[in-house]
Write a protein that holds these residues in place. Structure first.
Motif, PDB file in Angstrom:
ATOM      1  N   LEU A 357      34.768  40.260  35.490  1.00 17.62           N
ATOM      2  CA  LEU A 357      33.684  40.858  34.689  1.00 17.62           C
ATOM      3  C   LEU A 357      33.666  42.372  34.842  1.00 17.62           C
ATOM      4  O   LEU A 357      33.416  43.105  33.868  1.00 17.62           O
ATOM      5  CB  LEU A 357      32.346  40.259  35.119  1.00 17.62           C
ATOM      6  N   PHE A 358      33.917  42.848  36.061  1.00 16.56           N
ATOM      7  CA  PHE A 358      33.966  44.299  36.281  1.00 16.56           C
ATOM      8  C   PHE A 358      35.122  44.922  35.494  1.00 16.56           C
ATOM      9  O   PHE A 358      34.975  45.987  34.872  1.00 16.56           O
ATOM     10  CB  PHE A 358      34.138  44.565  37.782  1.00 16.56           C
ATOM     11  N   ARG A 364      36.494  47.808  28.633  1.00 17.95           N
ATOM     12  CA  ARG A 364      35.927  47.507  27.304  1.00 17.95           C
ATOM     13  C   ARG A 364      36.805  46.525  26.552  1.00 17.95           C
ATOM     14  O   ARG A 364      37.096  46.684  25.360  1.00 17.95           O
ATOM     15  CB  ARG A 364      35.745  48.789  26.487  1.00 17.95           C
ATOM     16  N   ARG A 365      37.221  45.499  27.257  1.00 24.56           N
ATOM     17  CA  ARG A 365      38.126  44.510  26.663  1.00 24.56           C
ATOM     18  C   ARG A 365      37.389  43.691  25.614  1.00 24.56           C
ATOM     19  O   ARG A 365      36.232  43.319  25.801  1.00 24.56           O
ATOM     20  CB  ARG A 365      38.675  43.595  27.761  1.00 24.56           C
ATOM     21  N   LYS A 514      26.967  34.607  35.491  1.00 18.13           N
ATOM     22  CA  LYS A 514      28.273  35.241  35.704  1.00 18.13           C
ATOM     23  C   LYS A 514      29.408  34.265  35.409  1.00 18.13           C
ATOM     24  O   LYS A 514      30.402  34.611  34.750  1.00 18.13           O
ATOM     25  CB  LYS A 514      28.384  35.754  37.139  1.00 18.13           C
ATOM     26  N   ASN A 515      29.269  33.027  35.906  1.00 19.78           N
ATOM     27  CA  ASN A 515      30.313  32.022  35.650  1.00 19.78           C
ATOM     28  C   ASN A 515      30.414  31.696  34.164  1.00 19.78           C
ATOM     29  O   ASN A 515      31.515  31.481  33.630  1.00 19.78           O
ATOM     30  CB  ASN A 515      30.026  30.747  36.442  1.00 19.78           C
ATOM     31  N   LEU A 516      29.248  31.653  33.493  1.00 27.48           N
ATOM     32  CA  LEU A 516      29.254  31.348  32.069  1.00 27.48           C
ATOM     33  C   LEU A 516      29.907  32.484  31.279  1.00 27.48           C
ATOM     34  O   LEU A 516      30.717  32.247  30.370  1.00 27.48           O
ATOM     35  CB  LEU A 516      27.817  31.112  31.583  1.00 27.48           C
ATOM     36  N   PRO A 521      34.463  34.398  25.814  1.00 28.40           N
ATOM     37  CA  PRO A 521      35.454  35.428  25.474  1.00 28.40           C
ATOM     38  C   PRO A 521      34.967  36.814  25.859  1.00 28.40           C
ATOM     39  O   PRO A 521      33.777  37.105  25.830  1.00 28.40           O
ATOM     40  CB  PRO A 521      35.604  35.282  23.951  1.00 28.40           C
ATOM     41  N   ALA A 522      35.908  37.661  26.282  1.00 29.54           N
ATOM     42  CA  ALA A 522      35.563  39.039  26.654  1.00 29.54           C
ATOM     43  C   ALA A 522      35.065  39.784  25.430  1.00 29.54           C
ATOM     44  O   ALA A 522      35.684  39.740  24.362  1.00 29.54           O
ATOM     45  CB  ALA A 522      36.778  39.741  27.255  1.00 29.54           C
TER      46      ALA A 522
END
Length: 556
Positions: A357-358, A364-365, A514-516, A521-522
């Motif tokens: 996530l970081f 900015r993916r 966070k897991n969800l 998708p990013a």
């Protein structure tokens, strides 16, 4: 070459050529060569009639050879300038003589053809001469000798003489003759394989292995000097090897460490490697002193009334041992590095979700750009609209879309909220799942409606067969028995199941969300983190479910 020993001068002696008696001849392509008949055969011709006809056997028929610029009939000679592969065959003339000519292909990677050589086997210690071929004896012909395809000691004579053969003289010798004809240079070669056998021990020079040397060392360091002597192919009875320190004999080593002198000489040892004999002796210096730097350590080898010496000197080297603190630091780092590596791997595994996530936020993916999808996820609630617990309905229709859409910028498709009544439900479900990047299934043990089962089976087909949609399972309440679900659901990876833990999962920064997000998708977005779901006004802000849209039969 299969030449016989009888050699005769031809009538054209002025030309300086010999006529060897031979029946079968091997010759390399591209070289000068000739055939000739013996002088005694001229008795078959009438005086004055000196025209000789040469013939070549062609399929059993004798064909007359016509002269060309390359093949010339001269007196009793048939010359080839040069010979070619097509010249191989059987030759004859009006005499009783016949010849078989074999033209061999030239080896492009070597100076000789292994099928075009003769072998001579000789014993070591004897004299011998290698003779060049007798294809030409003209004095102005240039002759060069080669050994193993390398020019051999500028030898230019017709014979290569060896006064005393040794095993080292073994090799493949090639003699090359350069012949001038009509302004062009042609060559003729002869190759001999010389094998020298050591039936008796060779006479060798007594020698100490290695030359005089200087050894770099440091004060206080231990040094062991080695001296080895080569004796030859037998062990002389009077062979001896010993050390001298400034022309004085050192003490003998006792074998007891605490009683050893500072410099001592070990026992004399004899060695045999194959058929060669050696002697060796070590000189031990416990701790090098400054005085030792000025000594001459001399090794003496004596045998058969001959003597060889080798002088060894010590000198201070430029290299120094590492300081203790540097060595200690290096050892500590060497031990800690594997521990740090294991810890790093452990951290990456335990916090992989946070790291991913970081990374998405920093880079900015965006996995949603230009993929043709309209929704980030289709939400399927596997229960009837009339639920025994209102909490499940509130989670599916309020909490989930509020957090994912308002806080993280995802766009969800919820059947009860987004599908207008009156349409073809089956087609609508199939179409909305196709337009979604993920299928979120909220598992419950409550009654499963027909529409919910279709949503689940349609999503499983696209995930497992078509591989177009990824499924995310949310276990709202602990489930002990999954028998109410399709068996194909067990094929999904367990890591795609996210468990809801009531109040513990409510905060936006909880492990659940966070897991969800990790499975979603990013998507670059400005995260709006609000403290807690309970702080939100659900009545005014949350998405409102349709009153009767959840019942499949009623909608249909």
């Amino acid at each position: 070459i299969g030449w016989l020993s009888n050699v005769f001068f031809s009538p054209s002696l002025s030309k300086g050529k010999l006529c060897p008696l031979r029946a079968s001849i091997d010759v390399l392509e591209g070289e000068y060569f000739f055939l000739c008949y013996l002088e005694s055969m001229q008795e078959h011709f009438q005086e004055g009639a000196y025209t000789i006809n040469w013939y070549k056997d062609n399929a059993g028929k004798q064909e007359l050879i016509k002269e060309t610029h390359r093949i010339v009939s001269q007196m009793n000679f048939l010359e080839f300038w040069p010979v070619e592969l097509g010249d191989s065959g059987h030759y004859s003339n009006l005499t009783i003589q016949k010849w078989t000519l074999n033209v061999l292909e030239r080896n492009k990677s070597s100076c000789f053809n292994k099928n075009h050589l003769t072998t001579e086997i000789k014993n070591a210690g004897t004299g011998h001469s290698l003779k060049c071929s007798d294809l030409s004896v003209n004095e102005n012909d240039s002759i060069t000798w080669y050994k193993d395809c390398k020019s051999y000691e500028n030898e230019t004579e017709r014979e290569l003489d060896f006064e005393t053969l040794t095993v080292q003289h073994s090799g493949i010798y090639t003699c090359k003759i350069l012949i001038s004809h009509e302004g062009k240079i042609y060559q003729s070669t002869n190759t001999i394989k010389l094998v020298v056998e050591a039936d008796a021990p060779e006479a060798v020079t007594l020698e100490i292995v290695g030359r005089h040397e200087e050894i770099e060392t440091e004060i206080g360091k231990e040094e062991i000097l080695n001296c080895t002597g080569f004796l030859g192919y037998y062990m002389p009875e009077d062979a001896s090897l010993y050390w001298l320190i400034n022309q004085e004999f050192p003490e003998k080593c006792t074998g007891i460490p605490e009683n050893e002198p500072s410099i001592c000489e070990e026992e004399f040892k004899k060695l045999q490697l194959g058929n060669k004999f050696y002697v060796t002796r070590l000189l031990q210096i416990k701790k090098v002193t400054d005085e030792d730097m000025h000594h001459n350590f001399t090794c003496m080898l004596q045998a058969d009334e001959r003597t060889q010496i080798k002088i060894v000197k010590l000198k201070k080297g430029n290299t120094r041992d590492l300081p203790v603190h540097i060595f200690t630091t290096g050892m500590v780092l060497a031990v800690l590095f594997p521990c740090v590596a294991v810890a790093a791997v452990f951290v990456c595994v335990m916090f992989r979700v946070d790291l991913v996530l970081f990374y998405r936020n920093i880079c900015r993916r965006d996995d949603t750009a230009r993929d043709g999808k309209e929704y980030d996820a289709f939400v399927s609630c596997l229960k009837d609209c009339i639920s025994p617990t209102e909490e499940e309905r509130e989670f599916a229709l309020k909490i989930l879309p509020m957090i994912l859409e308002e806080n993280f910028g995802y766009k969800l498709c919820i059947f009860e909220r987004d599908v207008s009544p009156g349409g073809a439900v089956v087609d609508d479900i199939h179409s909305f799942i196709d337009k979604s990047r993920r299928l979120i299934i909220i598992l419950s043990q409550n009654y499963i409606s027909d529409r919910a089962i279709y949503e689940l089976e349609s999503g499983l087909h696209k995930a497992l067969v078509e591989r177009k949609t990824k499924i995310i399972l949310i276990e709202y309440m602990p489930i002990s028995d999954y028998s109410f679900l399709p068996e194909s659901l067990s094929l999904l990876p367990s890591k795609r199941v996210v468990k809801w833990k009531k109040d513990k999962s409510l905060p936006v920064n909880s492990r659940f969300w966070k897991n969800l997000r990790y499975l979603m998708p990013a998507k670059p977005t400005k995260i709006n983190i609000k403290g807690h779901y309970n702080n939100l006004d659900l009545g005014s802000q949350g998405p409102q479910p349709r009153t009767k849209g959840c019942d499949f039969n009623e909608v249909a």
